[in-house]
Scaffold this motif. Structure first.
Motif, PDB file in Angstrom:
ATOM      1  N   UNK A 185       0.852  -1.185   0.000  1.00  0.00           N
ATOM      2  CA  UNK A 185       0.000   0.000   0.000  1.00  0.00           C
ATOM      3  C   UNK A 185       0.891   1.239   0.000  1.00  0.00           C
ATOM      4  N   UNK A 186       0.901   1.952  -1.101  1.00  0.00           N
ATOM      5  CA  UNK A 186       1.664   3.200  -1.217  1.00  0.00           C
ATOM      6  C   UNK A 186       3.134   3.030  -0.838  1.00  0.00           C
ATOM      7  N   UNK A 187       3.695   1.881  -1.197  1.00  0.00           N
ATOM      8  CA  UNK A 187       5.101   1.646  -0.899  1.00  0.00           C
ATOM      9  C   UNK A 187       5.360   0.979   0.436  1.00  0.00           C
TER      10      UNK A 187
ATOM     11  N   UNK B 266       6.790  -2.552   6.231  1.00  0.00           N
ATOM     12  CA  UNK B 266       8.121  -2.061   5.898  1.00  0.00           C
ATOM     13  C   UNK B 266       7.971  -0.905   4.922  1.00  0.00           C
ATOM     14  N   UNK B 267       8.605   0.231   5.237  1.00  0.00           N
ATOM     15  CA  UNK B 267       8.497   1.422   4.390  1.00  0.00           C
ATOM     16  C   UNK B 267       9.556   1.358   3.296  1.00  0.00           C
TER      17      UNK B 267
ATOM     18  N   UNK C 142      13.548  -0.187   4.234  1.00  0.00           N
ATOM     19  CA  UNK C 142      13.222   0.970   5.068  1.00  0.00           C
ATOM     20  C   UNK C 142      12.821   0.573   6.476  1.00  0.00           C
ATOM     21  N   UNK C 143      12.423   1.577   7.253  1.00  0.00           N
ATOM     22  CA  UNK C 143      12.033   1.326   8.639  1.00  0.00           C
ATOM     23  C   UNK C 143      10.681   0.634   8.712  1.00  0.00           C
ATOM     24  N   UNK C 144      10.483  -0.077   9.792  1.00  0.00           N
ATOM     25  CA  UNK C 144       9.180  -0.690  10.034  1.00  0.00           C
ATOM     26  C   UNK C 144       8.246   0.344  10.667  1.00  0.00           C
ATOM     27  N   UNK C 145       7.013   0.331  10.208  1.00  0.00           N
ATOM     28  CA  UNK C 145       5.986   1.244  10.702  1.00  0.00           C
ATOM     29  C   UNK C 145       4.742   0.448  11.047  1.00  0.00           C
ATOM     30  N   UNK C 146       3.781   1.127  11.663  1.00  0.00           N
ATOM     31  CA  UNK C 146       2.468   0.551  11.947  1.00  0.00           C
ATOM     32  C   UNK C 146       1.440   1.314  11.124  1.00  0.00           C
ATOM     33  N   UNK C 147       0.618   0.592  10.363  1.00  0.00           N
ATOM     34  CA  UNK C 147      -0.437   1.194   9.554  1.00  0.00           C
ATOM     35  C   UNK C 147      -1.791   0.729  10.080  1.00  0.00           C
TER      36      UNK C 147
END
Length: 570
Positions: A266-268, A287-288, A292-297
């Motif tokens: 989703x959007x990268x 993963x962004x 990249x860094x891990x994020x929470x969506x």
């Protein structure tokens, strides 16, 4: 995505009557409290009463004061343009009517130019021929356009101003801010005789804002202005977080789609794991980009949450998460403009587990539980200082972070701000009423929409569970019936609980709101002072306490020496 910071400015003001009999200009700078700054930003404005009207000064001053008061009463999610019209629309209609019905106020009108500074933007709200300017790297840019007749000899005649038309039309123009930018507001008594080149030269001096504002007004006097002259100079010392207006405007057009699945992109963001599958939302670790860094969506579930409810919840959480300044409250992050294709929010990944998962093992011991309670209460208090009510405090919404190298204890984050209550923001539909049964205060079942005292009650239930693992009495396990009776004393579950701690929890759980602590800050004080007083005084341990074997070996050796000496003496 950058760390949040607070916008910081310095402002200077100067005005002069000039050749006029009185000063019909009005200027003001409103910095406000930290909570006002976080929700609404800071305001600077000038207004110039129309010459020839008996009520020129009254018109300009009332416009300024009405705007500041009215703007602070607007829904902070509304957007600056709508908030500006909402703040001044009623005053404009009143002044327009008075100018046509009251001989003392015939023709009353005023120009109006304001700068609202929030985050990393300044937005000009403008009508008339006062002006707003932006100065950076020696270049002066005009942010507003004069509403005057473009005809020879009539360039002083306004065709738009407050009071001239029954319906107010405000121009808006936003400019991105950087540290060391300067902003300028002037009435036409200044810029009518002092050209942009001279204004830029004086701003480039970079004396104090007060000194440079006075120099600009003095220059207008030296140029023989025929009007009142007013200038406000603003220095940008530090920029803040990205302003919500652009984000909110973008979110208003984003599609609400069915939640994605693990493995989707989703959007990268590559969705790697489902962290939570709640009633209204799906939460993923992602993963962004590549490496990249891990994020929470977090994504809404449109089948269970109305479109207005979903947008409201996500805008609340996004808005608050960018403005809250506390190490104990979860943040939200900002995506680059144009990247987001659907409605969701992005948050940092806090590595750890929920307080709920920790309590599933066993209640916390007293010192650890008090420490967790203090930090959680500080997060709640940070929200309350902004006038925000969380409305869903519970162990599921508290993350206990894993300790990092060099730390004995990890961090704590209060999360899930989607049902938080912002001042003057519309409420949820009846079927989407916020809160979790078992943590909701008695008054919420009687229609209270949630306030600081209901948050305190939920915090009290959470504290009760931290130490006992159970719920207070009157809240049956299935919560089909709520019987708000006197809770079972926590010490019945925990005989080792200090009396002061039990009293604090029971007070937070009082059925009558007036019997609870005045605010969560008072509860924090009790937890901190009680813990400090109850802790045994620190002292150095004796050799016997530190090394009991060595101590008794030494004593035995000494007794042996004394015995031998006694025998030899005999």
């Amino acid at each position: 995505m950058e760390a949040d910071a607070r916008l910081e400015i310095a402002a200077g003001f100067a005005t002069a009557v000039g050749p006029r009999k009185d000063n019909q200009d009005f200027g003001a700078v409103h910095i406000g409290s930290p909570s006002e700054q976080a929700l609404h930003g800071m305001v600077a404005l000038v207004a110039d009463g129309v010459s020839g009207s008996k009520a020129g000064r009254m018109a300009s001053e009332l416009a300024g004061r009405s705007f500041i008061d009215g703007y602070l009463e607007q829904n902070p999610l509304k957007g600056l343009a709508a908030a500006g019209v909402g703040a001044l629309g009623g005053y404009n209609r009143w002044l327009h009517a008075k100018g046509r019905s009251d001989p003392e106020m015939k023709g009353a009108a005023t120009t109006f130019t304001a700068l609202v500074m929030r985050g990393r933007e300044a937005t000009a709200l403008h009508v008339g021929d006062s002006r707003a300017w932006h100065f950076r790297d020696g270049v002066l840019s005009q942010l507003t356009q004069d509403h005057v007749l473009d005809q020879p000899g009539l360039s002083h005649v306004l065709y738009r101003a407050i009071g001239i038309e029954p319906d107010l039309r405000l121009d808006t123009q936003a400019v991105e801010l950087k540290a060391h930018d300067r902003l300028l507001l002037t009435t036409d008594g200044v810029h009518g005789v002092v050209g942009p080149e001279d204004l830029a030269r004086m701003l480039a001096r970079r004396a104090s804002p007060d000194a440079d504002a006075q120099a600009i007004v003095d220059a207008a006097g030296a140029a023989e202005t025929r009007d009142n002259a007013t200038a406000i100079v603003i220095d940008v010392i530090r920029i803040g977080a990205v302003d919500q207006d652009a984000i909110g405007a973008e979110a208003a057009g984003l599609a609400i789609e069915a939640p994605p699945k693990v493995g989707d992109n989703v959007d990268g963001f590559a969705l790697e794991r489902l962290l939570s599958d709640g009633k209204y939302t799906g939460v993923f670790m992602a993963r962004d980009g590549e490496g990249g860094e891990r994020r929470v969506l977090k994504f809404p579930k449109p089948k269970l949450l109305s479109e207005s409810g979903a947008r409201g919840a996500f805008l609340r959480e996004s808005f608050i998460g960018r403005r809250i300044d506390s190490p104990f409250v979860g943040k939200t992050l900002t995506l680059e403009a144009g990247r987001q294709s659907r409605l969701y929010i992005v948050q940092p990944l806090y590595v750890g587990r929920t307080l709920h998962a920790r309590l599933a093992e066993a209640p916390l011991d007293i010192p650890e539980g008090v420490d967790v309670g203090i930090r959680l209460a500080k997060g709640v208090a940070a929200l309350h200082r902004l006038g925000i009510t969380h409305r869903d405090i519970k162990p599921d919404n508290v993350i206990l972070e894993n300790p990092v190298a060099g730390q004995a204890v990890g961090g704590l984050k209060l999360i899930d701000l989607g049902v938080a209550r912002l001042p003057r923001v519309e409420e949820f539909a009846e079927a989407e009423a916020p809160g979790t049964v078992g943590y909701k205060a008695p008054e919420m079942f009687a229609g209270n929409a949630g306030d600081a005292l209901t948050d305190q009650y939920a915090l009290g239930v959470t504290l009760y569970r931290i130490f006992t693992g159970d719920y207070p009495s009157g809240q049956e396990e299935d919560f089909n019936r709520m019987r708000f009776e006197k809770p079972t004393r926590p010490a019945k579950h925990r005989p080792d609980m200090p009396a002061w701690l039990e009293a604090a929890i029971l007070r937070a759980l009082a059925v009558e709101p007036s019997d609870r602590f005045a605010d969560v800050e008072e509860l924090i004080h009790v937890l901190e002072s009680g813990s400090a007083v109850a802790a045994p005084p620190r002292r150095d341990l004796s050799l016997m306490e530190r090394e009991p074997v060595r101590f008794w070996q030494a004593v035995s050796a000494l007794l042996l020496v004394l015995l031998l000496a006694s025998l030899m003496a005999g």
